[in-house]
Design an enzyme around this catalytic site. Structure first.
Site: not given
Ligand code: TA6
Length: 312
Positions: A181, A287
């Site tokens: 991520h 990501e």
């Molecule tokens: O990777 C993108 C995502 O899945 C978005 O939907 C957003 O929610 C982000 O991750 C962050 O997620 P988190 O659980 O770290 O708040």
């Protein structure tokens, strides 16, 4: 300074040309590696999260929230959190009880050691491990499989490689998803374009999970949350450009998908650990992952995947 908090520099061999310096700090909760040429990374053992990656001139490549949890009380927002064994949440595939994005980013990993790698003659390779034994009873109850994760981080001049190996050390198969991520630091998101997704199908999580097709480079003018599966396959580089100038080139290995995320104004307001609130102007998540389907790992099997990020 009491002994435990003294930075622990890992031994280097006398008489050799200048070597990468690796130091454990904060009661071994954090690790910093610096190359003789000046490049550096900072890694939190909680989540094996790379928090910072600086080039030889000291320029930071990753975005880290000013309110990121760095004390082990939760996943750190910024750098490279590791998503495993579920992307988002799921009501199946054995992942029903797991929190958003799984437990790997919110678990304490072990530092397994440093080495130089074939690939990184001038660099340093750092290995981290997480296995079912490291998990608390609560987390193990959420996902009762016997697994091992080996995460290798290789810092070299002008590039950063992160490789994840998943092993099934148990007697029954398990299913998983995984993703790296990345939170990239940019100067102005509205001047950013991302190439490599042209004609790629994607699921638009901001627009009722509709399936769409990417026309041209990706640009940003609002909340963006998309799961792409670039048709050209993992070897096809993804390039982040600012003002038309390439900044980062990402090459994936065995990660067929890539997610693009920017919360923009409103979503950033709603994220407690996202600071400053206008930080969305200075960050972009690209990501690489395996999230559009589930990987199944049979007993004794292993799955390996990686990304290499090049500074261009
Ligand atoms: O990777 C993108 C995502 O899945 C978005 O939907 C957003 O929610 C982000 O991750 C962050 O997620 P988190 O659980 O770290 O708040």
């Amino acid at each position: 300074m009491e002994r435990a908090r003294k930075p622990t520099a890992l031994a280097t061999t006398p008489g050799l040309p200048p070597q990468p310096q690796v130091t454990l700090t904060d009661s071994n909760a954090r690790l910093t590696a610096t190359l003789p040429t000046g490049e550096s990374i900072d890694i939190l053992l909680h989540g094996a999260t790379i928090l910072s990656w600086k080039d030889a001139a000291g320029r930071e490549n990753f975005w880290l929230s000013d309110a990121a949890k760095l004390d082990g009380s939760g996943a750190a927002r910024g750098g490279i959190p590791i998503v495993f064994p579920v992307f988002g949440t799921s009501d199946g595939h054995g992942a029903e009880k797991l929190p958003q994005h799984g437990f790997a980013r919110n678990s304490r990993w072990e530092f397994l050691g440093k080495s130089t790698s074939e690939a990184a003659k001038e660099g340093v390779k750092l290995d981290f491990g997480l296995s079912s034994q490291n998990l608390s009873d609560d987390v193990r109850a959420q996902w009762p499989y016997t697994f091992g994760l080996l995460y290798s981080v290789t810092l070299d001049r002008g590039s950063l490689n992160t490789t994840l190996v998943v092993t099934n050390d148990g007697d029954v198969p398990f299913e998983f998803q995984t993703l790296l991520h990345n939170y990239f630091r940019v100067d102005d998101i509205e001047k950013v374009t991302v190439t490599g997704f042209e004609d790629a199908p994607y699921v638009d999580k901001v627009d009722q999970f509709k399936t769409k097709s990417q026309a041209g480079p990706v640009t940003f003018a609002g909340e963006t949350d998309r799961v792409y599966t670039p048709a050209q396959g993992p070897g096809h580089p993804l390039v982040i450009e600012e003002d038309g100038k390439p900044r980062f080139r990402i090459v994936r290995d065995n990660l067929e998908d890539a997610v693009i995320f920017n919360p923009w104004v409103d979503k950033a307001q709603g994220m407690g650990d996202f600071e400053p609130k206008d930080g969305w102007k200075k960050m972009l998540c690209v990501e690489p992952g395996s999230v559009s389907k589930w990987q199944t790992l049979e007993k004794g099997d292993a799955f390996e995947a990686a990304q290499t990020i090049y500074l261009v």
